[in-house]
Design a protein around this motif. Structure first.
Motif, PDB file in Angstrom:
ATOM      1  N   GLU A   1       0.847  -1.183   0.000  1.00 46.14           N
ATOM      2  CA  GLU A   1       0.000   0.000   0.000  1.00 46.14           C
ATOM      3  C   GLU A   1       0.886   1.238   0.000  1.00 46.14           C
ATOM      4  OE1 GLU A   1      -2.319  -0.909   3.425  1.00 46.14           O
ATOM      5  OE2 GLU A   1      -3.896  -1.849   2.238  1.00 46.14           O
ATOM      6  N   LEU A   2       0.381   2.282  -0.634  1.00 45.94           N
ATOM      7  CA  LEU A   2       1.147   3.523  -0.625  1.00 45.94           C
ATOM      8  C   LEU A   2       1.113   4.116   0.784  1.00 45.94           C
ATOM      9  CD1 LEU A   2      -0.134   5.114  -3.952  1.00 45.94           C
ATOM     10  CD2 LEU A   2       2.033   3.961  -3.525  1.00 45.94           C
ATOM     11  N   PRO A   3       2.175   4.797   1.182  1.00 47.86           N
ATOM     12  CA  PRO A   3       2.147   5.453   2.498  1.00 47.86           C
ATOM     13  C   PRO A   3       0.966   6.436   2.563  1.00 47.86           C
ATOM     14  CG  PRO A   3       4.357   5.540   1.534  1.00 47.86           C
ATOM     15  CD  PRO A   3       3.446   5.001   0.475  1.00 47.86           C
TER      16      PRO A   3
ATOM     17  N   TYR B   1       6.456   4.794  -7.016  1.00 48.99           N
ATOM     18  CA  TYR B   1       6.757   4.433  -5.629  1.00 48.99           C
ATOM     19  C   TYR B   1       7.242   2.984  -5.525  1.00 48.99           C
ATOM     20  CZ  TYR B   1       6.106   3.257  -0.738  1.00 48.99           C
ATOM     21  OH  TYR B   1       6.323   2.799   0.534  1.00 48.99           O
ATOM     22  N   LEU B   2       6.545   2.074  -6.192  1.00 49.85           N
ATOM     23  CA  LEU B   2       6.945   0.657  -6.131  1.00 49.85           C
ATOM     24  C   LEU B   2       8.325   0.450  -6.744  1.00 49.85           C
ATOM     25  CD1 LEU B   2       3.724  -1.345  -7.029  1.00 49.85           C
ATOM     26  CD2 LEU B   2       4.791  -1.080  -4.798  1.00 49.85           C
ATOM     27  N   THR B   3       8.581   1.159  -7.829  1.00 54.32           N
ATOM     28  CA  THR B   3       9.892   1.046  -8.466  1.00 54.32           C
ATOM     29  C   THR B   3      10.986   1.495  -7.498  1.00 54.32           C
ATOM     30  OG1 THR B   3       8.892   1.469 -10.606  1.00 54.32           O
ATOM     31  CG2 THR B   3      11.270   1.757 -10.465  1.00 54.32           C
ATOM     32  N   ALA B   4      10.745   2.602  -6.827  1.00 58.07           N
ATOM     33  CA  ALA B   4      11.716   3.100  -5.846  1.00 58.07           C
ATOM     34  C   ALA B   4      11.885   2.070  -4.733  1.00 58.07           C
ATOM     35  CB  ALA B   4      11.240   4.431  -5.278  1.00 58.07           C
ATOM     36  N   LEU B   5      10.770   1.527  -4.291  1.00 56.73           N
ATOM     37  CA  LEU B   5      10.813   0.548  -3.203  1.00 56.73           C
ATOM     38  C   LEU B   5      11.536  -0.736  -3.626  1.00 56.73           C
ATOM     39  CD1 LEU B   5       9.704   0.401  -0.291  1.00 56.73           C
ATOM     40  CD2 LEU B   5       7.731  -0.792  -1.209  1.00 56.73           C
TER      41      LEU B   5
ATOM     42  N   VAL C   1      15.260   0.600  -2.769  1.00 56.21           N
ATOM     43  CA  VAL C   1      15.680   1.135  -1.473  1.00 56.21           C
ATOM     44  C   VAL C   1      15.099   0.398  -0.267  1.00 56.21           C
ATOM     45  CG1 VAL C   1      16.190   3.411  -2.393  1.00 56.21           C
ATOM     46  CG2 VAL C   1      13.968   2.973  -1.364  1.00 56.21           C
ATOM     47  N   LYS C   2      14.012  -0.324  -0.460  1.00 58.64           N
ATOM     48  CA  LYS C   2      13.487  -1.225   0.572  1.00 58.64           C
ATOM     49  C   LYS C   2      12.995  -0.571   1.855  1.00 58.64           C
ATOM     50  CE  LYS C   2      17.086  -4.224   0.166  1.00 58.64           C
ATOM     51  NZ  LYS C   2      17.894  -5.373   0.531  1.00 58.64           N
ATOM     52  N   ASN C   3      12.928   0.730   1.880  1.00 58.68           N
ATOM     53  CA  ASN C   3      12.480   1.401   3.092  1.00 58.68           C
ATOM     54  C   ASN C   3      11.448   2.431   2.658  1.00 58.68           C
ATOM     55  OD1 ASN C   3      12.655   4.026   4.502  1.00 58.68           O
ATOM     56  ND2 ASN C   3      14.118   3.030   5.845  1.00 58.68           N
ATOM     57  N   GLU C   4      10.300   2.447   3.313  1.00 59.84           N
ATOM     58  CA  GLU C   4       9.173   3.244   2.810  1.00 59.84           C
ATOM     59  C   GLU C   4       9.472   4.735   2.746  1.00 59.84           C
ATOM     60  OE1 GLU C   4       5.515   2.425   4.804  1.00 59.84           O
ATOM     61  OE2 GLU C   4       5.524   0.311   4.223  1.00 59.84           O
TER      62      GLU C   4
ATOM     63  N   ASP D   1      10.917   9.449  -0.735  1.00 61.43           N
ATOM     64  CA  ASP D   1      11.864  10.510  -1.137  1.00 61.43           C
ATOM     65  C   ASP D   1      12.323  10.306  -2.572  1.00 61.43           C
ATOM     66  OD1 ASP D   1      11.784  11.660   1.316  1.00 61.43           O
ATOM     67  OD2 ASP D   1      13.719  10.876   2.006  1.00 61.43           O
ATOM     68  N   VAL D   2      12.696   9.057  -2.881  1.00 61.51           N
ATOM     69  CA  VAL D   2      13.167   8.752  -4.235  1.00 61.51           C
ATOM     70  C   VAL D   2      12.061   9.020  -5.248  1.00 61.51           C
ATOM     71  CG1 VAL D   2      13.848   6.861  -5.783  1.00 61.51           C
ATOM     72  CG2 VAL D   2      14.960   7.105  -3.556  1.00 61.51           C
ATOM     73  N   ALA D   3      10.837   8.616  -4.918  1.00 60.35           N
ATOM     74  CA  ALA D   3       9.707   8.814  -5.838  1.00 60.35           C
ATOM     75  C   ALA D   3       9.512  10.306  -6.111  1.00 60.35           C
ATOM     76  CB  ALA D   3       8.435   8.196  -5.254  1.00 60.35           C
ATOM     77  N   GLN D   4       9.553  11.101  -5.059  1.00 60.30           N
ATOM     78  CA  GLN D   4       9.389  12.555  -5.251  1.00 60.30           C
ATOM     79  C   GLN D   4      10.511  13.132  -6.102  1.00 60.30           C
ATOM     80  OE1 GLN D   4       8.845  14.874  -1.708  1.00 60.30           O
ATOM     81  NE2 GLN D   4       6.914  13.887  -1.166  1.00 60.30           N
ATOM     82  N   GLU D   5      11.737  12.747  -5.785  1.00 54.49           N
ATOM     83  CA  GLU D   5      12.882  13.272  -6.539  1.00 54.49           C
ATOM     84  C   GLU D   5      12.792  12.867  -8.011  1.00 54.49           C
ATOM     85  OE1 GLU D   5      15.053  15.447  -5.606  1.00 54.49           O
ATOM     86  OE2 GLU D   5      14.246  15.482  -3.575  1.00 54.49           O
ATOM     87  N   ALA D   6      12.391  11.612  -8.241  1.00 52.99           N
ATOM     88  CA  ALA D   6      12.303  11.111  -9.613  1.00 52.99           C
ATOM     89  C   ALA D   6      11.244  11.897 -10.392  1.00 52.99           C
ATOM     90  CB  ALA D   6      11.979   9.625  -9.613  1.00 52.99           C
TER      91      ALA D   6
END
Lengths: 84, 218
Positions: free
Chosen positions: A59-61, B42-46, B49-52, B57-62
């Protein structure tokens, strides 16, 4: 060709993807028809793939989207995209 | 009826129109362009990086980077593929900053080798999507994905969770189609081996007799 269980496991992902050659696919199906172990491995692998695609797993945060668009607003208000 | 190809074509046209408008100065349309891909980014970033929190942060930057670089997007690739490639780059540079990349590549090397034997069970015939209503099942799955070697996790997240095609996965990761297939296969078997027995135990309490047939030698 008569396949053993190992051969079938090696091809399970391609079998699920539907990318096996018709001949190999037929061999795999012949094996699956009488091998309870391999058909169980196939079912459970397929089930894992089905579960993986379910949006509920990751789930998304909470408020992820809200924070993203708020940050975007700040940038869109002050910057244009860079020229190519 | 609209075919999937026609729907994809319409989406691509709509995106091309949005991109043209944004580059012409209607910047706020970037919100609309990006909205369908928020989850995917978001899933791609996850996947790396494995940490929500870091993944967010990565998703926003991307996504900000995609905005800034929008003029360099070429219409010959799909926008989603381009965006995912940016996200993967962003995640990797984050990992490099943390100097975790070198350790991960050692893990990957080991994981490419080895014997992949599936878990042998005969009691998982039905599609168990009801199981996902339970948070502990979802947590087990997230952990199993997180524990995959990086190279496998990337592929399985793009292909099986985000449901990109094998070709798109290869393109986004910059690897060959055959390598995608090999990694995908191994990742799926690793997940099957890890999850099938766990899920079976989870359900054991609920299931009455008959459903859970054990092999005599198992």
């Amino acid at each position: 060709m008569v396949l053993n269980c190992r051969h079938v496991w090696d091809r399970i992902s391609d079998y699920i993807e539907g990318t096996l050659d018709p001949q190999v696919r037929a061999d795999v199906e012949r094996h699956l028809a009488h091998c309870e172990i391999c058909s169980a491995v196939l079912d459970s692998t397929r089930n894992v793939i089905i579960l993986m695609a379910d949006d509920r797993v990751f789930e998304l945060p909470v408020d992820y989207s809200k924070r993203l668009h708020a940050r975007l607003d700040l940038v869109l208000a002050s910057e244009s995209p860079e020229p190519a | 009826m609209t075919t999937p190809q026609a729907a994809a074509g319409m989406r691509q046209e709509r995106e091309a129109a949005l991109i043209t408008a944004i580059l012409a100065g209607e910047r706020e349309k970037f919100h609309d362009l990006i909205r369908p891909y928020e989850r995917q980014v978001y899933l791609t970033a996850l996947s790396l990086v494995k940490n929500e929190t870091e993944a967010e942060d990565v998703a926003q930057e991307a996504i900000l980077r995609a905005y800034r670089k929008l003029a360099s997007f070429r219409g010959d690739a799909k926008f989603s593929t381009w965006l995912i490639a940016i996200t993967l780059n962003e995640a990797r540079s984050k990992l490099r900053q943390e100097k975790r990349a070198s350790l991960d590549s050692l893990d990957n090397h080991d994981a490419e080798e080895g014997d992949y034997t599936p878990a042998v069970l005969t009691d998982w015939r039905e599609i168990p999507s009801e199981a996902l209503e339970r948070e502990e099942i979802r947590a087990l799955m997230r952990q199993a994905v997180a524990d995959l070697p990086d190279a496998f996790r990337e592929v399985v997240i793009l292909r099986d969770m985000e449901e990109l095609s094998v070709n798109e996965t290869a393109e986004a990761l910059g690897i060959s189609i055959s390598l995608v297939k090999v990694r995908l296969h191994r990742a799926r078997l690793l997940l099957q081996k890890r999850l099938a027995p766990l899920l079976r135990i989870e359900w054991k309490g609920k299931a009455k007799s008959g459903m859970l047939r054990r092999l005599p030698w198992f």
